[in-house]
Design an enzyme around this catalytic site. Structure first.
Site, PDB file in Angstrom:
ATOM      1  N   ASN A   7       0.867  -1.183   0.000  1.00 59.01           N
ATOM      2  CA  ASN A   7       0.000   0.000   0.000  1.00 59.01           C
ATOM      3  C   ASN A   7       0.907   1.237   0.000  1.00 59.01           C
ATOM      4  OD1 ASN A   7      -1.973   1.884   0.360  1.00 59.01           O
ATOM      5  ND2 ASN A   7      -2.931   0.884   2.122  1.00 59.01           N
ATOM      6  N   LYS A  13       3.351   0.749   3.178  1.00 61.44           N
ATOM      7  CA  LYS A  13       2.803  -0.253   4.111  1.00 61.44           C
ATOM      8  C   LYS A  13       2.790  -1.580   3.381  1.00 61.44           C
ATOM      9  CE  LYS A  13      -0.723   2.377   6.469  1.00 61.44           C
ATOM     10  NZ  LYS A  13      -2.122   2.664   6.324  1.00 61.44           N
ATOM     11  N   ARG A  27      -2.043  -1.658  -3.945  1.00 58.98           N
ATOM     12  CA  ARG A  27      -3.257  -0.869  -3.841  1.00 58.98           C
ATOM     13  C   ARG A  27      -3.014   0.449  -4.592  1.00 58.98           C
ATOM     14  NH1 ARG A  27      -6.259   1.650   1.344  1.00 58.98           N
ATOM     15  NH2 ARG A  27      -8.066   2.299   0.187  1.00 58.98           N
ATOM     16  N   HIS A  32     -12.720   3.398  -2.293  1.00 65.60           N
ATOM     17  CA  HIS A  32     -12.931   2.326  -1.305  1.00 65.60           C
ATOM     18  C   HIS A  32     -13.436   1.041  -1.959  1.00 65.60           C
ATOM     19  CE1 HIS A  32     -13.539   5.627   1.954  1.00 65.60           C
ATOM     20  NE2 HIS A  32     -12.313   5.138   2.043  1.00 65.60           N
ATOM     21  N   HIS A  48     -18.810   2.392   4.629  1.00 56.99           N
ATOM     22  CA  HIS A  48     -17.390   2.306   4.993  1.00 56.99           C
ATOM     23  C   HIS A  48     -17.044   3.633   5.679  1.00 56.99           C
ATOM     24  CE1 HIS A  48     -13.023   1.257   4.109  1.00 56.99           C
ATOM     25  NE2 HIS A  48     -12.960   2.541   4.433  1.00 56.99           N
ATOM     26  N   GLY A  62     -14.508   5.304   7.897  1.00 57.75           N
ATOM     27  CA  GLY A  62     -13.194   5.393   8.550  1.00 57.75           C
ATOM     28  C   GLY A  62     -12.846   6.861   8.624  1.00 57.75           C
ATOM     29  N   ASN A  63     -11.566   7.154   8.536  1.00 51.36           N
ATOM     30  CA  ASN A  63     -11.180   8.554   8.444  1.00 51.36           C
ATOM     31  C   ASN A  63     -11.723   9.118   7.128  1.00 51.36           C
ATOM     32  OD1 ASN A  63      -9.928  10.897   9.164  1.00 51.36           O
ATOM     33  ND2 ASN A  63      -8.021  10.317   8.151  1.00 51.36           N
ATOM     34  N   GLY A  64     -11.451   8.392   6.047  1.00 47.72           N
ATOM     35  CA  GLY A  64     -12.191   8.636   4.799  1.00 47.72           C
ATOM     36  C   GLY A  64     -13.477   7.830   4.898  1.00 47.72           C
ATOM     37  N   ARG A  83     -12.312  15.766   5.550  1.00 46.87           N
ATOM     38  CA  ARG A  83     -12.931  16.210   4.286  1.00 46.87           C
ATOM     39  C   ARG A  83     -14.373  16.613   4.512  1.00 46.87           C
ATOM     40  NH1 ARG A  83     -11.253  10.892   1.619  1.00 46.87           N
ATOM     41  NH2 ARG A  83      -8.997  11.107   1.627  1.00 46.87           N
ATOM     42  N   ARG A  99     -13.038   9.415  17.867  1.00 46.79           N
ATOM     43  CA  ARG A  99     -13.044   9.171  19.320  1.00 46.79           C
ATOM     44  C   ARG A  99     -12.904  10.476  20.096  1.00 46.79           C
ATOM     45  NH1 ARG A  99      -8.710   4.478  18.465  1.00 46.79           N
ATOM     46  NH2 ARG A  99      -8.166   6.055  16.945  1.00 46.79           N
ATOM     47  N   ASN A 135     -16.149  -0.082  14.917  1.00 49.34           N
ATOM     48  CA  ASN A 135     -15.881   0.042  16.352  1.00 49.34           C
ATOM     49  C   ASN A 135     -16.837   0.908  17.155  1.00 49.34           C
ATOM     50  OD1 ASN A 135     -13.393  -1.532  16.384  1.00 49.34           O
ATOM     51  ND2 ASN A 135     -12.609   0.109  15.091  1.00 49.34           N
ATOM     52  N   GLU A 162      -8.837  -5.000   3.348  1.00 42.64           N
ATOM     53  CA  GLU A 162      -8.480  -4.641   1.972  1.00 42.64           C
ATOM     54  C   GLU A 162      -7.244  -5.406   1.496  1.00 42.64           C
ATOM     55  OE1 GLU A 162      -8.986  -0.764   3.630  1.00 42.64           O
ATOM     56  OE2 GLU A 162      -9.818  -0.016   1.750  1.00 42.64           O
TER      57      GLU A 162
HETATM   58  P1  ADP Z   1      -8.572   5.271   7.242  1.00 38.71           P
HETATM   59  O1  ADP Z   1      -8.242   3.854   6.812  1.00 38.71           O
HETATM   60  O2  ADP Z   1      -9.556   5.965   6.373  1.00 38.71           O
HETATM   61  O3  ADP Z   1      -7.367   6.103   7.574  1.00 38.71           O
HETATM   62  P2  ADP Z   1      -9.729   3.951   9.571  1.00 38.71           P
HETATM   63  O4  ADP Z   1     -10.632   3.018   8.873  1.00 38.71           O
HETATM   64  O5  ADP Z   1      -8.517   3.415  10.232  1.00 38.71           O
HETATM   65  O6  ADP Z   1      -9.331   5.176   8.639  1.00 38.71           O
HETATM   66  O7  ADP Z   1     -10.612   4.739  10.656  1.00 38.71           O
HETATM   67  C1  ADP Z   1     -10.087   5.734  11.458  1.00 38.71           C
HETATM   68  C2  ADP Z   1     -11.212   6.282  12.316  1.00 38.71           C
HETATM   69  O8  ADP Z   1     -11.754   5.213  13.100  1.00 38.71           O
HETATM   70  C3  ADP Z   1     -10.793   7.371  13.280  1.00 38.71           C
HETATM   71  O9  ADP Z   1     -11.696   8.449  13.228  1.00 38.71           O
HETATM   72  C4  ADP Z   1     -10.904   6.697  14.649  1.00 38.71           C
HETATM   73  O10 ADP Z   1     -11.301   7.598  15.650  1.00 38.71           O
HETATM   74  C5  ADP Z   1     -11.996   5.691  14.419  1.00 38.71           C
HETATM   75  N1  ADP Z   1     -11.928   4.608  15.404  1.00 38.71           N
HETATM   76  C6  ADP Z   1     -10.968   3.679  15.542  1.00 38.71           C
HETATM   77  N2  ADP Z   1     -11.224   2.879  16.613  1.00 38.71           N
HETATM   78  C7  ADP Z   1     -12.381   3.346  17.165  1.00 38.71           C
HETATM   79  C8  ADP Z   1     -13.169   2.969  18.293  1.00 38.71           C
HETATM   80  N3  ADP Z   1     -12.822   1.928  19.069  1.00 38.71           N
HETATM   81  N4  ADP Z   1     -14.301   3.668  18.529  1.00 38.71           N
HETATM   82  C9  ADP Z   1     -14.654   4.703  17.758  1.00 38.71           C
HETATM   83  N5  ADP Z   1     -13.953   5.105  16.685  1.00 38.71           N
HETATM   84  C10 ADP Z   1     -12.830   4.444  16.380  1.00 38.71           C
END
Ligand code: ADP
Length: 391
Positions: free
Chosen positions: A6, A13, A85, A174, A200, A202-204, A233, A277, A328, A378
């Site tokens: 990646n 990575k 990736r 994604h 999906h 996540g951060n994105g 974003r 978080r 999570n 992924e």
């Molecule tokens: P990306 O791959 O897009 O960089 P991730 O899928 O790793 O992002 O997601 C990151 C996000 O997931 C962050 O905003 C983080 O706060 C959130 N996150 C990770 N663990 C937890 C948790 N236990 N509870 C709530 N949010 C979480």
């Protein structure tokens, strides 16, 4: 063994899988171009060392050298294939593909569409070509799962010149995760054909409407800036804001788009953090901006769930939450579903809060559709696509 890579602009990575698709090592070469740190975790052990990674070629060389030194591989030929990736495949690279000179040319042609990401991928591929000259390389694109999106969903209501001459359309991202979740749900639901709403988050963050196993619509667009609100974003905003704010701040449109990418979303609205978080912690302490950030964040997800249920004519096999937040945060799942008021979705609060392994069903018996939290993988998806192609 399959090496999954990646690439980032200052990092690489990687993960190594054995023939049974078990992960045997993972690592990260970071701070490339600055100084350099290489970390490799394998079994219970961890290797970490500082380097001077002047460029990606040196980092790739040290990754392979250390895989040999640590006896994770015994010879270069142990690596049967490398899967990469790659964020953008443009209009033509619409499936995982064996990388040859023609594919590299095509990837080069779509650098403009994702300058940072695709350039890093090209440099990283070249770097590994130097150290593994005989190995087969496969490109897996975040856009390719969305090649099936019908024109009514991928065509922006602007003129044909944008589309025909400049390739402007909804590409979506994604895709590797959405494909993994689709395959996983086929096995969980024991169905060959599935209609899904995948979130999906996540951060994105993006959602995908999967109809008959194929992407039918998605929230990201020409770039990953579109759609849902994300960590940094904005997601969808009125495009006129860009020229208006460029004028007000006496800067360029490019700078404003950069702010929409890096200083908006959860970070911009909460003024606290881009990390979900941190935002929920502030929210629990009564912070009003954090509450507003959370409310917009969940609203955009709920709105899309309703939209996609409609596009699927109500024939939805499951709604799925995945990625960092989706996997999570029981709070986000509960609140986003509570906010869907017209299609009868209901979460079972107890199930939703339980810890789980790779997936868990979190809907109540009364819910119109089953709801799941599923862990995405992924890298495993790339490993599986790479194996298929090099065969
Ligand atoms: P990306 O791959 O897009 O960089 P991730 O899928 O790793 O992002 O997601 C990151 C996000 O997931 C962050 O905003 C983080 O706060 C959130 N996150 C990770 N663990 C937890 C948790 N236990 N509870 C709530 N949010 C979480």
């Amino acid at each position: 063994m399959i090496l999954v890579v990646n690439p980032g602009s200052s990092s690489i990575k990687f993960k190594i899988f054995n023939v049974k698709d078990q992960e045997i090592a993972q690592g990260l070469a970071e701070r490339i171009g600055v100084d350099g740190v290489l970390t490799i975790k394998y079994g219970e052990k961890k290797f970490e060392e500082k380097y001077n990674f002047k460029n990606h070629t040196l980092a790739a060389k040290e990754i392979i050298n250390n895989l040999l030194n640590l006896k994770i591989i015994t010879k270069l030929d142990d690596i049967l294939g490398v899967g990469y990736r790659i964020v953008h495949g443009g209009k033509k690279l619409d499936r995982p593909i064996l990388i040859d000179d023609n594919v590299l040319k095509e990837m080069n042609a779509c650098i403009d569409l994702a300058p940072l990401h695709n350039k890093a991928a090209m440099v990283t591929i070249e770097a590994f070509r130097n150290v593994l000259p005989k190995t087969k390389f496969v490109g897996c694109f975040d856009t390719s799962f969305h090649a099936t999106i019908p024109q009514v969903n991928h065509f922006y209501p602007i003129n044909w010149e944008y589309y025909e001459k400049y390739d402007v359309k909804r590409y979506g991202f994604h895709g590797i995760s959405f494909e993994f979740i689709t395959e996983k749900m086929k096995s969980i639901l024991k169905k060959d054909n599935v209609n899904l709403i995948i979130c999906h988050i996540g951060n994105g963050a993006s959602c995908c409407c999967v109809k008959d196993n194929k992407s039918f619509d998605t929230t990201m667009g020409f770039t990953p800036l579109a759609g849902l609100m994300m960590g940094t974003r904005s997601g969808d905003v009125d495009p006129s804001i860009i020229s208006y704010m460029a004028g007000k701040k006496n800067t360029t449109a490019h700078e404003i788009v950069d702010e929409l990418n890096k200083k908006s979303g959860l970070l911009g609205v909460s003024s606290v953090s881009s990390d979900f978080r941190d935002v929920t912690q502030s929210l629990e302490k009564g912070d009003k901006k954090a509450k507003l950030a959370f409310d917009i964040y969940k609203k955009r997800i709920s709105d899309i769930i309703v939209n996609y249920a409609n596009q699927l004519d109500g024939k939805v096999d499951a709604v799925i939450f995945t990625a960092g937040v989706g996997e999570n945060s029981y709070l986000l799942r509960e609140e986003a579903i509570k906010n869907v008021k017209i299609i009868g979705l209901e979460i079972d609060s107890n199930e939703n809060k339980k810890s789980y392994d790779d997936f868990t069903k979190i809907s109540s018996a009364k819910s119109a559709y089953p709801i799941y939290a599923v862990r995405t993988d992924e890298e495993l998806m790339i490993c599986s696509s790479t194996k298929k192609i090099i065969k």
